[in-house]
Write an enzyme that holds these catalytic residues in place. Structure first.
Site, PDB file in Angstrom:
ATOM      1  CD  GLU A 148      -2.826  -1.149  -0.111  1.00  0.00           C
ATOM      2  OE1 GLU A 148      -3.022   0.092  -0.462  1.00  0.00           O
ATOM      3  OE2 GLU A 148      -3.305  -2.387  -0.441  1.00  0.00           O
ATOM      4  CG  HIS A 151      -0.768   1.233  -4.483  1.00  0.00           C
ATOM      5  ND1 HIS A 151      -0.520   0.834  -5.945  1.00  0.00           N
ATOM      6  CD2 HIS A 151      -1.480   0.094  -3.931  1.00  0.00           C
ATOM      7  CE1 HIS A 151      -1.221   0.007  -6.395  1.00  0.00           C
ATOM      8  NE2 HIS A 151      -1.780  -0.529  -4.976  1.00  0.00           N
ATOM      9  CD  GLU A 211      -3.483  -3.416  -7.124  1.00  0.00           C
ATOM     10  OE1 GLU A 211      -2.751  -4.472  -6.044  1.00  0.00           O
ATOM     11  OE2 GLU A 211      -3.557  -2.175  -6.815  1.00  0.00           O
TER      12      GLU A 211
END
Length: 274
Positions: A148, A151, A211
């Site tokens: 995360e 990202h 991803e």
């Protein structure tokens, strides 16, 4: 990671009104669908490539701050300190490994059986009790938190929104041109078909590439922080086993479990991690 992406087209105007629900704003920020317009391209050193950027970092941070405050007010925070300690312990190692120490990092565990986690672009971390309950050790937490945070480092939220904006402008221009031609009576149908083509041909595949990038960068963060990268494989293999329904990869913002695990294993081998 369970799918946190939302495919709704939420405009900046809607995001700025009190009618927009807190949940929509939160998901939109995480998915990159609620962002104000700016302009330009930028080189991202974390990714080693340039990115189309049509959003404002200042406004993105402002919206993230508001989403975080709304979330704390409306979600139920878990009061068990053992969960909080687990998350913070891992965060204190992963964040320095990512180099993103400029943010004011905050970690909260929400009292929900939802198997989910997210990091807003301002460094605010939300994990749900449900996902922590299936994590056997800190290495599993590091897997998801590293992913995360990657990202954020990759500016994927802003990039995905920019892709969507550019796609929508192109479709609008093309359907307008069709409307003035001999095929004008079919412009709405053609516009709808073009929209589907952009979704499956551009936007969703682009999200899947995000991803894969977050998986690779997240594993690198794990290794720098001193975690065993094999824990990432172990976590995703376990998640694959728990998935009762499988969605076709071409119609998903996330890779299939098999492809994700294979790509992650290949990255680890290329880096000499395993």
């Amino acid at each position: 990671m369970p799918d946190t992406c939302c495919n709704k087209d939420l405009t900046a105007q809607r995001a700025s009104t009190p009618l927009m629900r807190r949940r929509e704003l939160l998901i939109g920020l995480a998915a990159g669908t609620v962002l104000p317009l700016a302009s330009g391209c930028a080189e991202n050193q974390a990714l080693g490539r340039s990115q189309l950027m049509l959003v404002s970092d200042d406004q993105l941070t402002q919206m993230s701050n508001q989403a975080w405050q709304d979330t704390l007010r409306e979600e139920r925070v878990l009061r068990d300190p053992s969960y909080q300690r687990r998350l913070e312990r891992v965060g204190q190692r992963i964040v320095p490994a990512s180099g993103l120490t400029r943010y004011n990092w905050e970690y909260v565990v929400f009292d929900s059986e939802e198997r989910n986690a997210w990091v807003l672009p301002n460094g605010k971390v939300g994990f749900y009790k449900g996902i922590l309950d299936i994590m056997e050790g800190d290495g599993h937490i590091a897997t998801v938190l590293g992913h995360e945070i990657a990202h954020v480092a990759g500016r994927h939220s802003a990039e995905r929104a920019s892709q969507q904006m550019a796609s929508q402008v192109g479709i609008s221009l093309l359907t307008s041109a069709i409307g003035s031609s001999d095929y004008g009576q079919y412009s709405q149908d053609i516009g709808a078909a073009l929209g589907m083509g952009a979704m499956y041909g551009i936007i969703l595949p682009y999200s899947r590439e995000h991803e894969y990038e977050a998986d690779r960068i997240g594993v690198d963060y794990m290794v720098r922080a001193g975690y065993n990268p094999r824990d990432a494989l172990d976590f995703w293999i376990g998640m694959a086993a728990m998935n009762q329904t499988r969605r076709a990869e071409f119609a998903s913002t996330h890779p299939s479990d098999e492809n994700r695990i294979a790509a992650m294993r290949q990255h680890m081998q290329s880096r000499g991690y395993i």
